[in-house]
Enzyme design. Sequence first.
Site, PDB file in Angstrom:
ATOM      1  N   GLU A  30      -6.825  41.011 -24.604  1.00 23.66           N
ATOM      2  CA  GLU A  30      -6.622  42.344 -25.163  1.00 23.66           C
ATOM      3  C   GLU A  30      -6.487  42.294 -26.682  1.00 23.66           C
ATOM      4  O   GLU A  30      -5.440  41.911 -27.213  1.00 23.66           O
ATOM      5  CB  GLU A  30      -5.379  43.000 -24.554  1.00 23.66           C
ATOM      6  N   GLU A  71       1.433  48.959 -24.361  1.00 22.79           N
ATOM      7  CA  GLU A  71       0.124  48.288 -24.357  1.00 22.79           C
ATOM      8  C   GLU A  71       0.008  47.341 -23.163  1.00 22.79           C
ATOM      9  O   GLU A  71      -1.053  47.265 -22.529  1.00 22.79           O
ATOM     10  CB  GLU A  71      -0.094  47.534 -25.665  1.00 22.79           C
ATOM     11  N   GLU A  78      -5.492  49.049 -16.538  1.00 29.27           N
ATOM     12  CA  GLU A  78      -6.929  48.836 -16.715  1.00 29.27           C
ATOM     13  C   GLU A  78      -7.425  47.652 -15.894  1.00 29.27           C
ATOM     14  O   GLU A  78      -8.495  47.726 -15.277  1.00 29.27           O
ATOM     15  CB  GLU A  78      -7.257  48.646 -18.194  1.00 29.27           C
TER      16      GLU A  78
END
Length: 127
Positions: A30, A71, A78
Amino acid sequence: MGSTRNMGLSRLVFATLNSMKGFKAAWSNEEAFRIEFCLAILMIPAAFWLGTDIIEKLLLIVSTLIVLLTELLNSAVEAAIDRMGSEHHPLSGRAKDMGSAAVFISLTLVVTVWGLIILDRFTGLPG
């Protein structure tokens, strides 16, 4: 009944190792997390200089950590959605968009907190 394998201190160690795997996965996969983490490494020490009392320091640090927390949760959502398949589904899109919105809110929070404290510190304007 649950397993007695991971109880007490061994459970804590096991949970910590899983958390470290999560941090490693976020760092590896990420880019947004890497950027936000690097900014947090700079911002958290700066909070001790910028904050004039313990409450301001706490607000600066907590708002920064909330961005990382959000996050990580967004990345987890996701990953779970992507695991289910690559075809577009409205609910998958909705889940990803909501995770993104949560990150946006956390970024808005950190900008607001830091901005107001910086404004107060350097302009002396009455609150």
